[in-house]
Design an enzyme around this catalytic site. Structure first.
Site, PDB file in Angstrom:
ATOM      1  CB  CYS A  97      -0.841  -0.006   1.361  1.00 38.48           C
ATOM      2  SG  CYS A  97      -2.267   1.308   1.313  1.00 38.48           S
ATOM      3  CG  HIS A 139      -5.685  -2.564  -1.123  1.00 39.42           C
ATOM      4  ND1 HIS A 139      -4.730  -3.222  -0.464  1.00 39.42           N
ATOM      5  CD2 HIS A 139      -5.424  -1.265  -1.046  1.00 39.42           C
ATOM      6  CE1 HIS A 139      -3.795  -2.258   0.131  1.00 39.42           C
ATOM      7  NE2 HIS A 139      -4.131  -1.032  -0.362  1.00 39.42           N
ATOM      8  CD  GLU A 140      -6.904   1.110  -3.676  1.00 37.38           C
ATOM      9  OE1 GLU A 140      -6.906   1.997  -2.667  1.00 37.38           O
ATOM     10  OE2 GLU A 140      -5.904   0.508  -3.983  1.00 37.38           O
ATOM     11  CG  HIS A 143      -7.550   2.655   1.588  1.00 37.05           C
ATOM     12  ND1 HIS A 143      -6.434   2.885   2.747  1.00 37.05           N
ATOM     13  CD2 HIS A 143      -6.645   1.991   0.723  1.00 37.05           C
ATOM     14  CE1 HIS A 143      -5.515   2.432   2.640  1.00 37.05           C
ATOM     15  NE2 HIS A 143      -5.669   1.872   1.368  1.00 37.05           N
TER      16      HIS A 143
END
Lengths: 168, 173
Positions: A97, A139-140, A143
């Site tokens: 990341c 993954h995004e 966030h």
């Protein structure tokens, strides 16, 4: 366009939840351009989320068309207020990341996902992704909920032979 | 002036060694860097980077009493610490089969010639005493590409030994 500064952990702001986008205007599209430039400037970055640059809005960009080894992909995706609705299959994969420099680790993600998101003009689209691209989207999207891949680390060892067994 | 040391401790395993050791180091003014602890054949083994404001002798003295109290042998080296410069693996190799001498030497020898830099390796002897199996996992950097390693692996693979290689495609998001 301007490259934005990336927040890096232990910046506490990376752990906060982002809010939905409600206004799709020129200011937003200007930000999207800056966010894209920031993503492309990162080494090997195939995705970025708005909170990584300190804007706590539910905005994610993903582009898996530029990977070293080609993977199935939808090209450049602007994903605003993304909602993942279906998860299928599980796979361990390595992630890093831009907000966590100098570390990579294994994370379990769904192999295939179905999700919807708005584009920069406020139009809603449906997507189905698999593999590497599905991993990037998950993954995004994490966030946006204040989650880092560090919150999902699994043992370096635990995927021993698993894939081979499934293939036989 | 702060210096980095590599502290290696080996001995009979029992619960609580890491906690006891790290408390003693902290109380002695040390800061820990990267560390790897493994239980190998029932033996406790640890290597850890220790940052300490003093010379080797002073650190040796500090750790010696703790090590002795837990029945551990210790080894201490002054090191040149390279933090924040991890090399990222791009290939994973798993090897398993009936345990017999020479598997590791032959396979890692062929892979090294084909450009493999091993970054992480561990192996276990599993199965039973009369039918032991050897299992090895390697992560590394393929300097000459993954295909080169696969070709090398094909050549050294033999009946009864399973050797698999897969690229690690790290997703950076």
């Amino acid at each position: 366009m301007a490259k934005l500064e990336i927040l890096t952990y232990p910046d506490e702001r990376l752990k906060q939840e982002s809010v939905p986008v409600e206004v799709f205007d020129e200011e937003l599209r200007g930000f999207l351009a800056d966010l894209e430039e920031t993503m492309r400037a990162g080494p090997g970055g195939v995705g970025i989320a708005a909170p990584q640059v300190g804007r706590f809005a539910r905005i994610v960009l993903v582009d898996c068309s530029v990977t070293r080894k080609p993977v199935p992909n939808h090209g450049f995706m602007v994903l605003i207020n993304p909602e993942i609705t279906e998860w299928d299959g599980m796979k361990v994969g390595r992630e890093g990341c831009m907000s966590v420099p100098d570390y990579t680790g294994n994370v379990i993600r769904a192999e295939r996902i179905t999700f919807s998101a708005f584009d920069g003009d406020g139009v809603r689209h449906e997507y189905q992704c698999e593999g590497f691209e599905a991993r990037a989207v998950q993954h995004e999207c994490d966030h946006l909920d204040g989650m880092l891949f560090l919150d999902r680390l699994v043992s370096r060892r635990n995927d021993l032979f698993r894939r081979k067994v499934y293939q036989k | 002036m702060q210096h980095w040391y590599m502290l290696t401790l080996v001995g009979k395993d029992r619960p609580g060694i890491v906690a006891h050791l790290s408390a003693a180091l902290f109380d002695g003014g040390c800061n820990l860097g990267e560390a790897s602890m493994m239980r190998l054949g029932g033996n406790f083994t640890i290597m850890l980077m220790v940052e300490f404001d003093g010379n080797t002798h002073a650190l040796q003295q500090m750790v010696a009493s703790v090590a002795e109290s837990m029945g551990l042998h210790l080894h201490l080296d002054r090191i040149n610490a390279q933090l924040h410069k991890h090399l990222e693996p791009d290939v994973r190799i798993t090897v398993y089969g009936a345990d017999k001498a020479g598997i590791v030497a032959r396979i890692t020898g062929a892979l090294a010639e084909a450009g493999l830099h091993i970054l992480d390796m561990d192996s276990s002897v599993a199965g039973t005493a009369d039918k032991p199996i050897y299992i090895m996992q390697i992560e590394g950097h393929a300097a000459e590409g993954v295909d080169s390693l696969q070709s090398a692996l094909n050549v050294v693979a033999e009946k009864g030994i399973e050797a698999h290689l897969e690229a690690i495609d790290t997703m950076i998001g």
